[in-house]
Motif scaffolding. Sequence first.
Motif, PDB file in Angstrom:
ATOM      1  N   THR A 162      32.237  45.557   5.655  1.00 11.77           N
ATOM      2  CA  THR A 162      32.936  44.845   4.580  1.00 11.77           C
ATOM      3  C   THR A 162      31.895  44.572   3.311  1.00 11.77           C
ATOM      4  O   THR A 162      31.937  44.906   2.071  1.00 11.77           O
ATOM      5  CB  THR A 162      33.603  43.531   4.638  1.00 11.77           C
ATOM      6  OG1 THR A 162      34.545  43.779   5.442  1.00 11.77           O
ATOM      7  CG2 THR A 162      34.034  42.905   3.515  1.00 11.77           C
ATOM      8  N   THR A 163      30.574  43.858   3.624  1.00  9.03           N
ATOM      9  CA  THR A 163      29.464  43.574   2.786  1.00  9.03           C
ATOM     10  C   THR A 163      28.814  44.709   2.397  1.00  9.03           C
ATOM     11  O   THR A 163      28.437  44.766   1.389  1.00  9.03           O
ATOM     12  CB  THR A 163      28.670  42.617   3.568  1.00  9.03           C
ATOM     13  OG1 THR A 163      28.169  42.809   4.911  1.00  9.03           O
ATOM     14  CG2 THR A 163      29.305  41.179   3.555  1.00  9.03           C
ATOM     15  N   ILE A 166      30.871  46.453  -0.448  1.00  9.21           N
ATOM     16  CA  ILE A 166      30.667  45.726  -1.675  1.00  9.21           C
ATOM     17  C   ILE A 166      29.344  45.837  -2.283  1.00  9.21           C
ATOM     18  O   ILE A 166      29.239  46.043  -3.173  1.00  9.21           O
ATOM     19  CB  ILE A 166      30.866  43.943  -1.280  1.00  9.21           C
ATOM     20  CG1 ILE A 166      32.459  43.854  -0.996  1.00  9.21           C
ATOM     21  CG2 ILE A 166      30.393  43.053  -2.583  1.00  9.21           C
ATOM     22  CD1 ILE A 166      32.654  42.343  -0.460  1.00  9.21           C
ATOM     23  N   TYR A 177      30.186  41.185  -7.846  1.00  5.77           N
ATOM     24  CA  TYR A 177      30.611  40.789  -6.610  1.00  5.77           C
ATOM     25  C   TYR A 177      32.134  40.777  -6.685  1.00  5.77           C
ATOM     26  O   TYR A 177      32.745  41.175  -5.629  1.00  5.77           O
ATOM     27  CB  TYR A 177      29.965  39.562  -6.328  1.00  5.77           C
ATOM     28  CG  TYR A 177      30.492  38.712  -4.918  1.00  5.77           C
ATOM     29  CD1 TYR A 177      30.016  39.440  -3.589  1.00  5.77           C
ATOM     30  CD2 TYR A 177      31.296  37.772  -4.949  1.00  5.77           C
ATOM     31  CE1 TYR A 177      30.903  38.999  -2.586  1.00  5.77           C
ATOM     32  CE2 TYR A 177      31.862  37.111  -3.998  1.00  5.77           C
ATOM     33  CZ  TYR A 177      31.585  37.779  -2.541  1.00  5.77           C
ATOM     34  OH  TYR A 177      32.326  37.350  -1.590  1.00  5.77           O
ATOM     35  N   LEU A 181      34.547  43.037  -4.216  1.00  7.79           N
ATOM     36  CA  LEU A 181      35.282  42.563  -3.125  1.00  7.79           C
ATOM     37  C   LEU A 181      36.760  42.609  -3.584  1.00  7.79           C
ATOM     38  O   LEU A 181      37.475  43.000  -2.388  1.00  7.79           O
ATOM     39  CB  LEU A 181      35.282  40.790  -3.301  1.00  7.79           C
ATOM     40  CG  LEU A 181      36.111  39.996  -2.234  1.00  7.79           C
ATOM     41  CD1 LEU A 181      35.974  40.496  -0.908  1.00  7.79           C
ATOM     42  CD2 LEU A 181      35.808  38.508  -2.605  1.00  7.79           C
ATOM     43  N   ALA A 190      38.056  44.777   3.326  1.00 16.07           N
ATOM     44  CA  ALA A 190      37.785  43.465   3.242  1.00 16.07           C
ATOM     45  C   ALA A 190      39.253  42.715   3.767  1.00 16.07           C
ATOM     46  O   ALA A 190      40.312  43.085   3.169  1.00 16.07           O
ATOM     47  CB  ALA A 190      37.330  42.893   2.012  1.00 16.07           C
ATOM     48  N   ASP A 197      33.004  37.400   6.832  1.00 20.41           N
ATOM     49  CA  ASP A 197      32.343  38.726   6.387  1.00 20.41           C
ATOM     50  C   ASP A 197      31.161  38.492   5.577  1.00 20.41           C
ATOM     51  O   ASP A 197      30.270  38.271   5.527  1.00 20.41           O
ATOM     52  CB  ASP A 197      33.262  39.716   6.004  1.00 20.41           C
ATOM     53  CG  ASP A 197      33.935  40.275   7.249  1.00 20.41           C
ATOM     54  OD1 ASP A 197      33.462  40.587   8.195  1.00 20.41           O
ATOM     55  OD2 ASP A 197      35.251  40.441   6.777  1.00 20.41           O
ATOM     56  N   VAL A 198      31.827  37.746   4.288  1.00 15.21           N
ATOM     57  CA  VAL A 198      30.717  37.545   3.239  1.00 15.21           C
ATOM     58  C   VAL A 198      29.610  36.432   3.556  1.00 15.21           C
ATOM     59  O   VAL A 198      28.750  36.606   2.681  1.00 15.21           O
ATOM     60  CB  VAL A 198      31.666  37.417   1.899  1.00 15.21           C
ATOM     61  CG1 VAL A 198      32.454  38.652   1.537  1.00 15.21           C
ATOM     62  CG2 VAL A 198      32.258  36.245   1.434  1.00 15.21           C
ATOM     63  N   GLY A 228      24.859  34.506   3.238  1.00 16.95           N
ATOM     64  CA  GLY A 228      25.802  35.640   2.877  1.00 16.95           C
ATOM     65  C   GLY A 228      25.408  36.279   1.827  1.00 16.95           C
ATOM     66  O   GLY A 228      24.426  36.163   0.978  1.00 16.95           O
ATOM     67  N   LYS A 230      27.884  36.026  -1.065  1.00 22.77           N
ATOM     68  CA  LYS A 230      28.863  35.433  -2.345  1.00 22.77           C
ATOM     69  C   LYS A 230      27.954  35.165  -3.524  1.00 22.77           C
ATOM     70  O   LYS A 230      28.648  35.623  -4.700  1.00 22.77           O
ATOM     71  CB  LYS A 230      29.280  34.277  -1.739  1.00 22.77           C
ATOM     72  CG  LYS A 230      30.588  34.420  -1.131  1.00 22.77           C
ATOM     73  CD  LYS A 230      31.123  33.095  -0.687  1.00 22.77           C
ATOM     74  CE  LYS A 230      30.180  31.724  -0.638  1.00 22.77           C
ATOM     75  NZ  LYS A 230      30.444  30.743  -0.274  1.00 22.77           N
TER      76      LYS A 230
END
Lengths: 443, 443
Positions: A162-163, A166, A177, A181, A190, A197-198, A228, A230
């Motif tokens: 997922t990350t 992104i 971001y 996402l 995601a 995940d993030v 993370g 974010k």
Amino acid sequence: MGNKVSIGLLGLGVVGSGVIKLIKNHQEELVHQLGCSIEVKSVLVRNVDKVRDVDLNQTFLTTDPADILQDPAIDVIIEVMGGIDEAYQYTLEAFRTKKHVVSANKDLIALHGTELEETARQHKCDFYYEASVAGGIPILRGITDGLASDRIQKVMGIVNGTTNYILTKMTNDGMTYEEALKEAQELGFAEADPTADVEGLDAARKMAILGRLAFSTDVALSEVEVNGIKDLELADLQYGEKFGYTMKLIGFAQCKNQQIEVSVQPTFLSNDHPLAGVKNEYNAVYVYGDAVGETMFYGPGAGSLPTATAIVSDLVTVIKNMRLGISGNASLEPRITTTLRNSEQRSGQYYLRIHVKDRIGAFSEISTLFNDLSISFKRILQTPMKQNGLAEIILITHQTSLATFENALNQLHELDVVKQIKSYYKVEGDAPDELAGTAKTLS
Amino acid sequence: MGNKVSIGLLGLGVVGSGVIKLIKNHQEELVHQLGCSIEVKSVLVRNVDKVRDVDLNQTFLTTDPADILQDPAIDVIIEVMGGIDEAYQYTLEAFRTKKHVVSANKDLIALHGTELEETARQHKCDFYYEASVAGGIPILRGITDGLASDRIQKVMGIVNGTTNYILTKMTNDGMTYEEALKEAQELGFAEADPTADVEGLDAARKMAILGRLAFSTDVALSEVEVNGIKDLELADLQYGEKFGYTMKLIGFAQCKNQQIEVSVQPTFLSNDHPLAGVKNEYNAVYVYGDAVGETMFYGPGAGSLPTATAIVSDLVTVIKNMRLGISGNASLEPRITTTLRNSEQRSGQYYLRIHVKDRIGAFSEISTLFNDLSISFKRILQTPMKQNGLAEIILITHQTSLATFENALNQLHELDVVKQIKSYYKVEGDAPDELAGTAKTLS
């Protein structure tokens, strides 16, 4: 045991359905390898009436775990239900009733892996969990078998799809971001709640498992430092790119002199690092061994059939072990006990972005501060900011201890000329010089 | 067996010395895994008096193979002598005297692998040879264990470090083939006589081994179609680059409906292919599985300690099998018999560079020819050549059968407008469209 082995599944979600399909589709290859067939005898589900995209006799479904765990005809349990408490109880119960377990449950294994392996050994049962780290990539075998003769110094992983998706979209398409996402959620890369995940928690669980196996030591999940993605700003990724670095969420595990460091954090990789080219939802694990040097294992980190591949390959090993009469010998007790490195023992190169008042001598004050701490620079870029009388400075340091770098950050906060510390990240590797040249022309 | 296992080495060159060092340096880890120590009891050499960079009691050296093969105290033979005839005899003799064999000898295994495995099984001996393909990369285990549950469709490998080094230098630094070869020789990445490497024979041996294991079938070395890199022109690499492709010497093995195709040939990979970023002397093997999709295993393809890692990891497996009493179960008889695909069954995209007379209608004649054969183009670039009244045309086709493409080549030869067919290469993958745009602006 005869000419078939009976298995029970705990869970029939995306991965469980993949397991059923794979066993059916590759029956011929499996029989060739095993000399027997695999029968899926029972499957634990929450709701037997749910419509499912899998070809399975409805009478095999049950909502009672005892139908599987207490069935003496079942030899192997495939645990693909997820969660911790129930999965933990059922796994222990499986070992007590002499059933082998193949698990895809990273949450469970990151927390209780060492204990579960010990219990499995006590009961002469096998316990394999290749699918718990990096989906279809056979990385746990790579470490425990393929590199068995080596002393692994460092493991770095892109272990969360997922990350990585992104970050790829931010890097390649200039998305923010939030935009990246949103796209990842629309494409199913995601989840609706992407927190685990993030924020790096999912990757942290995988790194605890990888660290434990790579260094043959116990690694507690609480020992993994986690940051993370974010709060990542596109500006930082773009500065990094100008200097020849790519931003990735890197799981990092290192062991030296019985001291370990395990972390998950956004990290700038030099573009020539093998992990820097790993894009979109793909995963990869880079292993640096004393003797072998640099290796990397690349592939899909998730998905129904890729993850099922890892599970059924484990099942093949379990059944081979049963037929050879050697179950329960797969895992080893940890070889060493380790302590965590403190910030003086940890070192790295660091990227730093700060806003300073755009006045004569501003940079000189900052460079004096770093000079006094014996931190030298690999890259420097200063750009005036048009609107606000500030200048933006990007620094990449040479190798220094984390303690010294944190000291520098504290002292920077005190300087009147420093308006704001915008961001800082760890840096791995050396970007080629010509790229540094490109970046310098901007200042 | 007690608390030690005795081994004998056949050969003490670069790799053999690495094995001795690794066993010594990682003794603690090895004892932890095996519950016993490894003793190097005898080493076969040509000259016992030669000065060597390895810490070994001189009395362990012998020039008589019987000292090792007939020594009942020796359990495992490490064959690192190379060559075919003697190695073949000694390996067979080892099995007959109930010794397990770990080999790094790709020449031997490409030729006699199936037979040697059968002999090993007959004598309940183990026979492992991870080091024979891609040095330190645990790719054979990746295929036979890690992806055991999958049906492998395709294997593509950069399995020769010398040629990958040369191609990297040509691509990145604009060197000619001759300049890059010279540099590779100076740095020890190429031998004084580089024939086996640059003509693709070394890679062909590895692909025969990979194909055999990936598809569980017998692959004869003579079935591998081989083209080397000797005749590559820098101009082609640079055109490819403009279109978004990187030139690599690719070992290719595919199996479908019991038909196989195994080749080694210079191939343009789209830059987003996982193998396209594998640089310098590094190796990598890309495996495409029915269920798992794309995976890749990356690492050092040669070198003393990396190769020794693969050998000693095999040795760990052999010793574990001995202690568990399950020797001789590692390999399987081939599952399927296959035939070779003919040129109508083989397909691909193709890059083609031709020189044509620069006159009105020239390109039209050529495009009509391809159109009549139903070959369509993905990229077209025509550039006038200043000196000689000719134009250079680069074409990249969409997917077509090899037979049809060869037909097109034959017909092109007949056209009056075509002065010369300069080169043609296979193409794998789709380069991104924006790069195609860049290339088009050149015409």
